[in-house]
Enzyme design. Sequence first.
Site, mmCIF file in Angstrom:
data_model
loop_
_atom_site.group_PDB
_atom_site.id
_atom_site.type_symbol
_atom_site.label_atom_id
_atom_site.label_comp_id
_atom_site.label_asym_id
_atom_site.label_seq_id
_atom_site.Cartn_x
_atom_site.Cartn_y
_atom_site.Cartn_z
ATOM 1 N N ASP A 163 45.746 29.521 46.648
ATOM 2 C CA ASP A 163 45.838 29.776 45.218
ATOM 3 C C ASP A 163 47.237 30.155 44.778
ATOM 4 O O ASP A 163 47.638 29.830 43.678
ATOM 5 C CB ASP A 163 44.944 30.959 44.828
ATOM 6 C CG ASP A 163 43.514 30.546 44.601
ATOM 7 O OD1 ASP A 163 43.242 29.339 44.559
ATOM 8 O OD2 ASP A 163 42.672 31.446 44.493
ATOM 9 N N LYS B 124 44.864 27.975 41.697
ATOM 10 C CA LYS B 124 44.015 28.729 40.785
ATOM 11 C C LYS B 124 44.704 30.011 40.380
ATOM 12 O O LYS B 124 45.130 30.795 41.193
ATOM 13 C CB LYS B 124 42.687 29.058 41.475
ATOM 14 C CG LYS B 124 41.515 28.905 40.557
ATOM 15 C CD LYS B 124 40.231 29.078 41.312
ATOM 16 C CE LYS B 124 39.827 30.524 41.361
ATOM 17 N NZ LYS B 124 38.505 30.695 42.003
ATOM 18 N N ASP C 107 41.568 40.457 46.878
ATOM 19 C CA ASP C 107 40.430 40.394 47.788
ATOM 20 C C ASP C 107 39.511 39.263 47.336
ATOM 21 O O ASP C 107 39.315 39.082 46.130
ATOM 22 C CB ASP C 107 39.666 41.725 47.763
ATOM 23 C CG ASP C 107 38.484 41.688 48.709
ATOM 24 O OD1 ASP C 107 38.659 42.078 49.872
ATOM 25 O OD2 ASP C 107 37.383 41.237 48.303
ATOM 26 N N THR D 160 43.163 44.807 47.048
ATOM 27 C CA THR D 160 42.861 44.347 45.694
ATOM 28 C C THR D 160 43.904 44.868 44.693
ATOM 29 O O THR D 160 44.346 46.023 44.793
ATOM 30 C CB THR D 160 41.439 44.759 45.254
ATOM 31 O OG1 THR D 160 41.269 44.399 43.879
ATOM 32 C CG2 THR D 160 41.181 46.259 45.394
ATOM 33 N N MET E 259 43.004 41.112 34.154
ATOM 34 C CA MET E 259 43.032 39.879 33.358
ATOM 35 C C MET E 259 42.696 40.150 31.900
ATOM 36 O O MET E 259 41.982 39.378 31.255
ATOM 37 C CB MET E 259 42.024 38.852 33.931
ATOM 38 C CG MET E 259 42.262 38.527 35.396
ATOM 39 S SD MET E 259 40.861 37.613 36.166
ATOM 40 C CE MET E 259 39.612 38.908 36.300
#
Lengths: 246, 246
Positions: free
Chosen positions: A35, A57, A90, A118, A168
């Site tokens: 990604d 991604k 993660d 994470t 996000m």
Amino acid sequence: RRGRVVLVGAGPGGPGLLTLDAVDALADADVVLADRLAEVGDLTRLAPGARIVDVGKRPGHHAVPQERIESLMVAAALEGLTVVRLKGGDPYVFGRGGEEVAAAVEAGVPVTVVPGVTSAVGVPGAAGIPVTHRGVSHVVTVVSGHVPLTNEQAGGLVALGGTIVLLMGVHNLVPLTGALVAAGLPATTPAAVVERGLTPAQRSVVGTVATLPDLARRHGVTSPAVIVVGEVVRRSQVWDRRVDGA
Amino acid sequence: RRGRVVLVGAGPGGPGLLTLDAVDALADADVVLADRLAEVGDLTRLAPGARIVDVGKRPGHHAVPQERIESLMVAAALEGLTVVRLKGGDPYVFGRGGEEVAAAVEAGVPVTVVPGVTSAVGVPGAAGIPVTHRGVSHVVTVVSGHVPLTNEQAGGLVALGGTIVLLMGVHNLVPLTGALVAAGLPATTPAAVVERGLTPAQRSVVGTVATLPDLARRHGVTSPAVIVVGEVVRRSQVWDRRVDGA
């Protein structure tokens, strides 16, 4: 030889946050579906025996559709190859790892998961913000800020009284913070946004849940960025160094 | 030479979950103050130049009091030594990392933090439980189960409707699950406890929020263990393989 899939969490940024298990998985890989090609360093060195496929991604930008990633992954494993699916953070924190594991299981392909650091914890930490702090917060909720909070969710977060980490969510900063204040979160609650955390370009904007949207707009904050709301922000060095708001 | 402190998250178990930055920090250390000496492998090999001090902190068992750990850490750095404070999981997730950073800052000692894989995500993942899953949960709350939930907190968790991860809560499994059901969580909500996650002795007990306490008691589950409550448990392979309850 039997193929297999290894989902690997690469952590939130930089090759230094790869785990030893992640490095081993890459070293053994025949194929890497990645990604965040640019962020984990030199994949051709980390995975010298592998064909490297950038499936690109990123939040809001899927170079290769999820279904196509899963079918590439399964097809390569069924050919007998060792496939590493390399993901930011993660695999199970907003990484669609559960879907990719299910695709492998459904195809009868052995699958393992290497957990990663994470961004929900590592990025606030890189700004000196502890997501939990004795006597301040022993609860932390991580929410996708990709869609607005419902009134019920905002009310639940306020009732919990812990740290809120929004991933996000920069493009939704106004509705997200607005929903929290409308649900009863004091407008003076400290809040921060950490942009490009754990990269050389990391910067933090710090204020309150009421002032943060305007501060972030004025400073031109864009994604990727992690938003943290809660009293723990006051325990950070960024709080001491803040220059506006609050 | 100027001393410094590096807080290092060692991850939830096994040397394979150390990050490359953690390995580098250990290699450079003059002193290592370690919580989980047995679990990160051969520290004398990872930190060949260091004096290794087992401060033995584990849930409910502090071999060395927190204040003493902080004063040891600061004193060694003020002598000009590079001090690694090695902690399980991530330093900021119930790790008292914020307090240790503050102690260093207060003493004028440079301090950095290397984030680690947190057991809150890594341990459920090791049992095949994704803490988030598209269409199932885009919220995950991590709570210390060390003390019971207040009614308000339990209500907040139910209103949120996401995944609940309870750390250090096995001894409180009855009041924790009871508070959630009393707050309106359906008794049929899937729940699991993962004991000794990411070690060779890992095992999972799976049921519902109503049946889990009795199942865990019957199977003799003890800490360390991570409890997961929510529909994501149904997405895991442990759910498919469960043998009782539910």
